[in-house]
Motif scaffolding. Structure first.
Motif, PDB file in Angstrom:
ATOM      1  N   SER A  46       0.822  -1.215   0.000  1.00  0.00           N
ATOM      2  CA  SER A  46       0.000   0.000   0.000  1.00  0.00           C
ATOM      3  C   SER A  46       0.856   1.265   0.000  1.00  0.00           C
ATOM      4  O   SER A  46       0.375   2.338  -0.346  1.00  0.00           O
ATOM      5  CB  SER A  46      -0.961   0.005   1.188  1.00  0.00           C
ATOM      6  N   HIS A  47       2.123   1.148   0.367  1.00  0.00           N
ATOM      7  CA  HIS A  47       3.041   2.294   0.378  1.00  0.00           C
ATOM      8  C   HIS A  47       3.988   2.276  -0.822  1.00  0.00           C
ATOM      9  O   HIS A  47       5.011   2.962  -0.818  1.00  0.00           O
ATOM     10  CB  HIS A  47       3.855   2.302   1.670  1.00  0.00           C
ATOM     11  N   ALA A  48       3.651   1.525  -1.860  1.00  0.00           N
ATOM     12  CA  ALA A  48       4.532   1.370  -3.021  1.00  0.00           C
ATOM     13  C   ALA A  48       4.856   2.694  -3.703  1.00  0.00           C
ATOM     14  O   ALA A  48       6.001   2.933  -4.087  1.00  0.00           O
ATOM     15  CB  ALA A  48       3.909   0.403  -4.020  1.00  0.00           C
ATOM     16  N   MET A  49       3.877   3.553  -3.857  1.00  0.00           N
ATOM     17  CA  MET A  49       4.123   4.828  -4.534  1.00  0.00           C
ATOM     18  C   MET A  49       5.035   5.727  -3.702  1.00  0.00           C
ATOM     19  O   MET A  49       5.910   6.400  -4.237  1.00  0.00           O
ATOM     20  CB  MET A  49       2.806   5.532  -4.852  1.00  0.00           C
ATOM     21  N   GLU A  50       4.858   5.720  -2.391  1.00  0.00           N
ATOM     22  CA  GLU A  50       5.738   6.501  -1.513  1.00  0.00           C
ATOM     23  C   GLU A  50       7.160   5.970  -1.588  1.00  0.00           C
ATOM     24  O   GLU A  50       8.119   6.755  -1.660  1.00  0.00           O
ATOM     25  CB  GLU A  50       5.238   6.436  -0.072  1.00  0.00           C
ATOM     26  N   THR A  51       7.295   4.651  -1.578  1.00  0.00           N
ATOM     27  CA  THR A  51       8.616   4.033  -1.678  1.00  0.00           C
ATOM     28  C   THR A  51       9.278   4.404  -2.993  1.00  0.00           C
ATOM     29  O   THR A  51      10.471   4.733  -3.032  1.00  0.00           O
ATOM     30  CB  THR A  51       8.496   2.497  -1.552  1.00  0.00           C
ATOM     31  N   ALA A  52       8.525   4.372  -4.077  1.00  0.00           N
ATOM     32  CA  ALA A  52       9.066   4.736  -5.389  1.00  0.00           C
ATOM     33  C   ALA A  52       9.510   6.196  -5.410  1.00  0.00           C
ATOM     34  O   ALA A  52      10.579   6.518  -5.940  1.00  0.00           O
ATOM     35  CB  ALA A  52       8.033   4.480  -6.472  1.00  0.00           C
ATOM     36  N   ARG A  53       8.713   7.096  -4.830  1.00  0.00           N
ATOM     37  CA  ARG A  53       9.094   8.516  -4.773  1.00  0.00           C
ATOM     38  C   ARG A  53      10.380   8.709  -3.987  1.00  0.00           C
ATOM     39  O   ARG A  53      11.265   9.463  -4.394  1.00  0.00           O
ATOM     40  CB  ARG A  53       7.967   9.345  -4.156  1.00  0.00           C
ATOM     41  N   GLU A  54      10.495   8.022  -2.842  1.00  0.00           N
ATOM     42  CA  GLU A  54      11.701   8.129  -2.021  1.00  0.00           C
ATOM     43  C   GLU A  54      12.926   7.620  -2.770  1.00  0.00           C
ATOM     44  O   GLU A  54      13.984   8.250  -2.741  1.00  0.00           O
ATOM     45  CB  GLU A  54      11.524   7.352  -0.715  1.00  0.00           C
ATOM     46  N   TRP A  59      17.936   8.645  -5.923  1.00  0.00           N
ATOM     47  CA  TRP A  59      18.677   8.494  -7.164  1.00  0.00           C
ATOM     48  C   TRP A  59      18.991   9.862  -7.782  1.00  0.00           C
ATOM     49  O   TRP A  59      20.102  10.108  -8.240  1.00  0.00           O
ATOM     50  CB  TRP A  59      17.872   7.652  -8.153  1.00  0.00           C
ATOM     51  N   GLU A  60      18.010  10.763  -7.780  1.00  0.00           N
ATOM     52  CA  GLU A  60      18.200  12.081  -8.381  1.00  0.00           C
ATOM     53  C   GLU A  60      19.223  12.921  -7.633  1.00  0.00           C
ATOM     54  O   GLU A  60      19.858  13.785  -8.224  1.00  0.00           O
ATOM     55  CB  GLU A  60      16.869  12.828  -8.444  1.00  0.00           C
TER      56      GLU A  60
END
Length: 74
Positions: A46-54, A59-60
């Motif tokens: 359920s926190h996949a999108m937050e993990t991806a943003r982090e 990386w950036e």
């Protein structure tokens, strides 16, 4: 129409976040290109999108990925 429908591959107890439907799925239900996972728990998925943003932010801002351009002039 295809004679045989390809089933998605997964195991019960594996959780995925479906990007197409914006929901957590067990199984998986949707095709691999449309999901993140597998995750070990529903909560983690359920926190996949937050993990991806982090991870994208890490990386950036990683100095190893932003090397100065090399000067190829002699």
């Amino acid at each position: 129409m295809a004679l045989f429908k390809r089933r998605t591959v997964g195991k019960p107890g594996e959780w995925y976040y479906c990007l197409k439907h914006g929901r957590v799925e067990e199984g998986p239900e949707c095709r691999a290109a449309d999901r993140f996972g597998p995750y070990t728990t529903r909560e983690e998925a359920s926190h996949a999108m937050e993990t991806a943003r982090e991870r994208n932010l890490q990386w950036e801002t990683d100095p190893k990925w932003h090397d100065a351009p090399k000067d190829d002039t002699p």
